[in-house]
Design a protein around this motif. Structure first.
Motif, PDB file in Angstrom:
ATOM      1  N   ALA A   4       5.098   0.488  -4.228  1.00 42.06           N
ATOM      2  CA  ALA A   4       5.492  -0.537  -5.190  1.00 42.06           C
ATOM      3  C   ALA A   4       4.957  -1.911  -4.778  1.00 42.06           C
ATOM      4  CB  ALA A   4       7.009  -0.581  -5.319  1.00 42.06           C
ATOM      5  N   ASP A   5       4.840  -2.794  -5.763  1.00 41.13           N
ATOM      6  CA  ASP A   5       4.335  -4.145  -5.511  1.00 41.13           C
ATOM      7  C   ASP A   5       5.426  -5.017  -4.914  1.00 41.13           C
ATOM      8  OD1 ASP A   5       1.749  -3.645  -6.484  1.00 41.13           O
ATOM      9  OD2 ASP A   5       2.425  -3.899  -8.550  1.00 41.13           O
ATOM     10  N   ASP A   6       5.820  -4.659  -3.704  1.00 42.18           N
ATOM     11  CA  ASP A   6       6.886  -5.353  -2.998  1.00 42.18           C
ATOM     12  C   ASP A   6       6.521  -5.372  -1.517  1.00 42.18           C
ATOM     13  OD1 ASP A   6       9.846  -6.273  -2.700  1.00 42.18           O
ATOM     14  OD2 ASP A   6       9.641  -4.563  -1.323  1.00 42.18           O
ATOM     15  N   VAL A   7       6.528  -6.564  -0.931  1.00 44.26           N
ATOM     16  CA  VAL A   7       6.061  -6.711   0.449  1.00 44.26           C
ATOM     17  C   VAL A   7       6.873  -5.855   1.409  1.00 44.26           C
ATOM     18  CG1 VAL A   7       5.877  -8.338   2.366  1.00 44.26           C
ATOM     19  CG2 VAL A   7       5.068  -8.999   0.098  1.00 44.26           C
ATOM     20  N   ASP A   8       8.191  -5.870   1.276  1.00 39.15           N
ATOM     21  CA  ASP A   8       9.019  -5.074   2.189  1.00 39.15           C
ATOM     22  C   ASP A   8       8.729  -3.589   2.047  1.00 39.15           C
ATOM     23  OD1 ASP A   8      10.230  -7.339   3.204  1.00 39.15           O
ATOM     24  OD2 ASP A   8      11.915  -7.259   1.797  1.00 39.15           O
ATOM     25  N   GLY A  59      -3.877 -12.509  -9.275  1.00 40.92           N
ATOM     26  CA  GLY A  59      -2.665 -12.616 -10.058  1.00 40.92           C
ATOM     27  C   GLY A  59      -1.411 -12.612  -9.203  1.00 40.92           C
ATOM     28  N   ALA A  60      -0.273 -12.523  -9.893  1.00 42.29           N
ATOM     29  CA  ALA A  60       1.001 -12.369  -9.197  1.00 42.29           C
ATOM     30  C   ALA A  60       1.183 -10.908  -8.810  1.00 42.29           C
ATOM     31  CB  ALA A  60       2.142 -12.827 -10.099  1.00 42.29           C
ATOM     32  N   TYR A  61       2.117 -10.645  -7.912  1.00 42.30           N
ATOM     33  CA  TYR A  61       2.448  -9.290  -7.477  1.00 42.30           C
ATOM     34  C   TYR A  61       1.263  -8.600  -6.796  1.00 42.30           C
ATOM     35  CZ  TYR A  61       6.190 -10.218 -10.795  1.00 42.30           C
ATOM     36  OH  TYR A  61       7.235 -10.794 -11.487  1.00 42.30           O
ATOM     37  N   GLU A  62       0.438  -9.367  -6.089  1.00 44.83           N
ATOM     38  CA  GLU A  62      -0.687  -8.785  -5.346  1.00 44.83           C
ATOM     39  C   GLU A  62      -0.179  -8.454  -3.944  1.00 44.83           C
ATOM     40  OE1 GLU A  62      -3.297  -7.941  -6.865  1.00 44.83           O
ATOM     41  OE2 GLU A  62      -3.192  -9.163  -8.684  1.00 44.83           O
ATOM     42  N   VAL A 116      -0.808  -6.372  -1.413  1.00 45.78           N
ATOM     43  CA  VAL A 116      -1.640  -6.291  -0.212  1.00 45.78           C
ATOM     44  C   VAL A 116      -2.016  -7.691   0.257  1.00 45.78           C
ATOM     45  CG1 VAL A 116      -3.811  -5.426   0.729  1.00 45.78           C
ATOM     46  CG2 VAL A 116      -2.510  -4.016  -0.864  1.00 45.78           C
ATOM     47  N   LYS A 117      -2.428  -8.507  -0.690  1.00 41.67           N
ATOM     48  CA  LYS A 117      -2.804  -9.881  -0.364  1.00 41.67           C
ATOM     49  C   LYS A 117      -1.602 -10.661   0.154  1.00 41.67           C
ATOM     50  CE  LYS A 117      -5.999 -13.227  -2.413  1.00 41.67           C
ATOM     51  NZ  LYS A 117      -6.655 -13.614  -3.689  1.00 41.67           N
ATOM     52  N   ASP A 118      -0.452 -10.500  -0.491  1.00 39.04           N
ATOM     53  CA  ASP A 118       0.745 -11.223  -0.070  1.00 39.04           C
ATOM     54  C   ASP A 118       1.183 -10.813   1.330  1.00 39.04           C
ATOM     55  OD1 ASP A 118       0.740 -12.453  -2.524  1.00 39.04           O
ATOM     56  OD2 ASP A 118       2.288 -11.159  -3.399  1.00 39.04           O
ATOM     57  N   THR A 119       1.025  -9.531   1.650  1.00 37.91           N
ATOM     58  CA  THR A 119       1.474  -9.030   2.955  1.00 37.91           C
ATOM     59  C   THR A 119       0.527  -9.407   4.081  1.00 37.91           C
ATOM     60  OG1 THR A 119       2.501  -7.136   1.858  1.00 37.91           O
ATOM     61  CG2 THR A 119       2.164  -6.961   4.235  1.00 37.91           C
ATOM     62  N   LEU A 120      -0.764  -9.318   3.837  1.00 37.45           N
ATOM     63  CA  LEU A 120      -1.732  -9.391   4.932  1.00 37.45           C
ATOM     64  C   LEU A 120      -2.425 -10.731   5.074  1.00 37.45           C
ATOM     65  CD1 LEU A 120      -3.341  -5.844   4.659  1.00 37.45           C
ATOM     66  CD2 LEU A 120      -1.427  -6.616   6.068  1.00 37.45           C
ATOM     67  N   THR A 121      -2.280 -11.626   4.112  1.00 35.74           N
ATOM     68  CA  THR A 121      -2.839 -12.963   4.282  1.00 35.74           C
ATOM     69  C   THR A 121      -2.154 -13.641   5.472  1.00 35.74           C
ATOM     70  OG1 THR A 121      -3.353 -13.217   1.931  1.00 35.74           O
ATOM     71  CG2 THR A 121      -3.117 -15.234   3.222  1.00 35.74           C
ATOM     72  N   GLY A 122      -2.957 -14.119   6.396  1.00 35.65           N
ATOM     73  CA  GLY A 122      -2.407 -14.733   7.599  1.00 35.65           C
ATOM     74  C   GLY A 122      -2.023 -13.755   8.681  1.00 35.65           C
ATOM     75  N   ALA A 149       7.197  -1.216   4.999  1.00 34.87           N
ATOM     76  CA  ALA A 149       7.966  -0.039   5.413  1.00 34.87           C
ATOM     77  C   ALA A 149       7.147   1.233   5.282  1.00 34.87           C
ATOM     78  CB  ALA A 149       9.238   0.065   4.578  1.00 34.87           C
ATOM     79  N   ALA A 150       6.245   1.263   4.301  1.00 33.60           N
ATOM     80  CA  ALA A 150       5.446   2.466   4.085  1.00 33.60           C
ATOM     81  C   ALA A 150       4.285   2.570   5.060  1.00 33.60           C
ATOM     82  CB  ALA A 150       4.921   2.485   2.649  1.00 33.60           C
ATOM     83  N   ILE A 151       3.781   1.421   5.544  1.00 33.56           N
ATOM     84  CA  ILE A 151       2.535   1.431   6.299  1.00 33.56           C
ATOM     85  C   ILE A 151       2.743   1.236   7.802  1.00 33.56           C
ATOM     86  CG2 ILE A 151       0.209   0.475   6.467  1.00 33.56           C
ATOM     87  CD1 ILE A 151       1.111   1.793   3.745  1.00 33.56           C
ATOM     88  N   GLU A 152       3.575   0.309   8.196  1.00 35.27           N
ATOM     89  CA  GLU A 152       3.652  -0.067   9.604  1.00 35.27           C
ATOM     90  C   GLU A 152       3.964   1.099  10.543  1.00 35.27           C
ATOM     91  OE1 GLU A 152       4.719  -4.797   9.740  1.00 35.27           O
ATOM     92  OE2 GLU A 152       6.381  -3.397   9.378  1.00 35.27           O
ATOM     93  N   PRO A 153       4.850   2.042  10.169  1.00 34.73           N
ATOM     94  CA  PRO A 153       5.105   3.149  11.107  1.00 34.73           C
ATOM     95  C   PRO A 153       3.879   4.013  11.391  1.00 34.73           C
ATOM     96  CG  PRO A 153       6.856   2.995   9.473  1.00 34.73           C
ATOM     97  CD  PRO A 153       5.766   2.076   9.027  1.00 34.73           C
TER      98      PRO A 153
END
Length: 420
Positions: free
Chosen positions: A244-248, A273-276, A278-284, A252-256
Motif C-alpha cells: 500500500a501507498d503508506d510509508v509504515d 505526485g502525492a502518495y509516492e 517509495v520516494k517518501d520513504t527513501l528520500t534522504g 514493515a514489508a521491506i526492512e525485515p
C-alpha cells in the motif's frame, strides 16, 4: 520537464535541463551501484551460464598420455610399410589394450597389440592401423594397409599442456567450457554468482488475481514481469506484491528482508505526485531520485538502503520493462562479469513514420523481420508510445530506439533496433 532547456534548432541539450539525466549517464550510475559480484567457489556442474572470476590452469595435459584415435592395432610403422591388399603384412597379436588399462606392456618387435579408442599407446608403437584395414585377427593379424608414424595417434598435450591456462577469467561457462574445466582436473570454479533480489510492487490500487476488482483497482503485474526478467539472468528472486501507498506499511514489508538480499528493485511510487511511497520513504535514506531523458520510464531512482543497493522503477508496466532493458539488465550482467551486456543492435527501415518528443530517447515496441538478401531488414511499431499498453509488448520482438535529437523518423528511414 522543468528547468531551462537549451535548444539548437529542434535539438534539446538534455545535459542542460535541470534535474534531468541522460540515459547513458544513468545507466552508468546503476552499473556502478551494482559493481562486480564477488568471486565464489561453485561446483563445476552448477556453473552453467556463469562467468569465470579467475583463470583455470590445467593440472594435467590433454590428452594426459599418447592414446589411440581408433579401434585397431598398435604397430611399429616400419614393420607395416608397404602393406597392401595384395601384399599384407602378418604380425603376431600380443596384448589387448582397452581404454582404461593402466599396466600397458611395451610392444615387442614383430607384434601388434589390439588397441581400443582412447587406450594408452604402448612403448615401441608409433602408429595405429584401423581394424577395418586388417582381418581382425586375435592371435595373428593380417594388415592390408601401411600406417605412417603418428597415424591415428593422439599426442599427449596436443589439446592443452599441463600448467597452461585452459580458460581465462571472463569466460562464460557453457557446456564445452565446463567439460574442459572438468577434463583438466577441476571440480569447482571461481565464478560470479547472480544476486538475491527482492522485488517490490507498490500501489494501493493493486489487487492480486483472482480477487475480484472494485472500481478503481487493477491487477498487479509488475512483480511477475520483473521476477521473470531477473530469473532469466539467473537471479534468485523474492517478491512482495501490492504494498500500500503508506510509508509504515512499506517499511514493515521491506526492512525485515534487507539482511537476506543483495538488491532491491521496486516499481511505482517514484513520480512527482502525492502518495509516492517509495520516494517518501527513501528520500534522504540513501536513494537519489531523478528524471531520465527517455520515454517511457522517466522517473527513476537508485542508491542504497541500510547498505543494500536499491533500484526504483516507475509504476506503469511498459516503463518497468523498458527500464529493466535500459538499466537493470546491463548492470546485472556487468556485475556478473559479462563483457557483452547489450542486446544485439541492428539497423532497420521503418514501415511507418514515428514521432518522438524532443530531448528524450524514445523506446518503442516493434517487430523486426529480414528476408534473405535484405541487408537491413524492416521494423514496424507494435502499439503506441503509451507506457500502459502492455499487450503490444507481447507482440514485439525488439525495441525501436529514436535518439534524443529525433522528433520524427520518416517511413523508409533507417533506425536503431534492439533485438530481444
Amino acid at each position: 520537464m522543468g528547468g531551462d532547456a537549451v535548444f539548437t534548432g529542434t535539438v534539446m541539450d538534455v545535459r542542460r535541463v535541470a534535474g534531468v539525466i541522460s540515459v547513458d549517464d544513468y545507466r552508468a550510475q546503476v552499473t556502478e551501484l551494482l559493481g562486480r559480484r564477488p568471486a565464489v567457489s561453485v561446483p563445476v556442474q552448477d556453473c552453467a551460464g556463469l562467468v569465470l572470476a579467475e583463470d583455470v590452469t590445467a593440472s594435467v595435459s590433454l590428452p594426459p598420455f599418447d592414446n589411440s584415435a581408433m579401434d585397431g592395432y598398435a604397430v611399429r610403422s616400419d614393420e607395416v610399410a608397404g602393406a597392401s591388399e595384395d601384399a599384407p603384412v602378418q604380425l603376431r597379436v600380443g596384448e589387448d589394450i582397452p581404454a582404461g588399462r593402466v599396466d600397458v606392456p611395451p610392444l615387442p618387435p614383430g607384434t601388434a597389440h589390439r588397441i581400443m579408442t582412447g587406450a594408452p599407446m604402448p612403448d615401441g608403437a608409433d602408429a595405429v592401423v584401423m581394424v577395418e584395414r586388417t582381418d581382425g585377427g586375435r592371435d595373428t593379424v593380417r594388415v592390408y594397409a601401411e600406417s605412417a608414424s603418428g597415424t591415428h595417434v593422439r599426442r599427449a598435450g596436443e589439446d592443452v599442456a599441463r600448467g597452461t591456462v585452459a580458460l581465462t577469467a571472463g569466460t562464460v561457462c557453457g557446456p564445452a567450457q565446463l567439460g574442459l574445466a572438468s577434463a583438466v582436473g577441476r571440480d569447482t570454479l571461481a565464478v560470479h554468482t547472480p544476486p538475491r533480489v527482492l522485488v517490490v510492487s507498490t500501489g494501493t490500487e493493486l489487487v492480486l488475481p483472482p480477487e475480484p476488482l472494485e472500481h478503481g483497482q487493477i491487477y498487479e503485474s509488475n512483480s511477475i514481469m520483473l521476477a521473470a526478467a531477473l530469473r532469466s539472468l539467473g537471479c534468485t528472486v523474492t517478491t512482495v506484491r501490492s504494498v500500500a501507498d503508506d510509508v509504515d506499511s512499506f517499511r514493515a514489508a521491506i526492512e525485515p528482508a534487507l539482511p537476506d538480499v543483495d538488491l532491491v528493485v521496486t516499481s511505482g511510487g517514484v513520480s512527482a505526485g502525492a502518495y509516492e511511497v517509495v520516494k517518501d520513504t527513501l528520500t534522504g535514506a540513501g536513494v537519489t531520485f531523478t528524471k531520465v531523458a527517455m520515454q517511457p520510464g522517466g522517473p527513476q531512482g537508485h542508491g542504497t538502503w541500510d547498505g543494500v543497493p536499491v533500484v526504483t522503477l516507475p509504476g506503469n508496466p511498459v516503463s518497468v520493462l523498458v527500464s529493466f532493458e535500459a538499466f537493470l539488465r546491463p548492470a546485472i550482467l556487468s556485475s556478473l562479469g559479462h563483457d557483452d551486456v547489450d542486446r544485439t543492435r541492428v539497423r532497420a527501415r521503418l514501415l511507418e513514420t514515428l514521432s518522438s518528443p524532443s530531448g528524450k530517447r524514445q523506446f518503442r515496441r516493434g517487430f523486426y523481420s529480414r528476408t534473405d538478401g535484405d541487408v537491413t531488414g524492416v521494423v514496424g511499431p507494435r502499439g503506441g508510445p503509451g507506457s500502459h499498453l502492455l499487450a503490444a509488448f507481447t507482440q514485439a520482438n525488439c525495441l525501436i530506439v529514436l535518439g534524443e535529437d529525433v522528433t520524427e523518423a520518416a517511413q523508409g528511414s533507417e533506425v536503431d533496433v534492439l533485438l530481444f
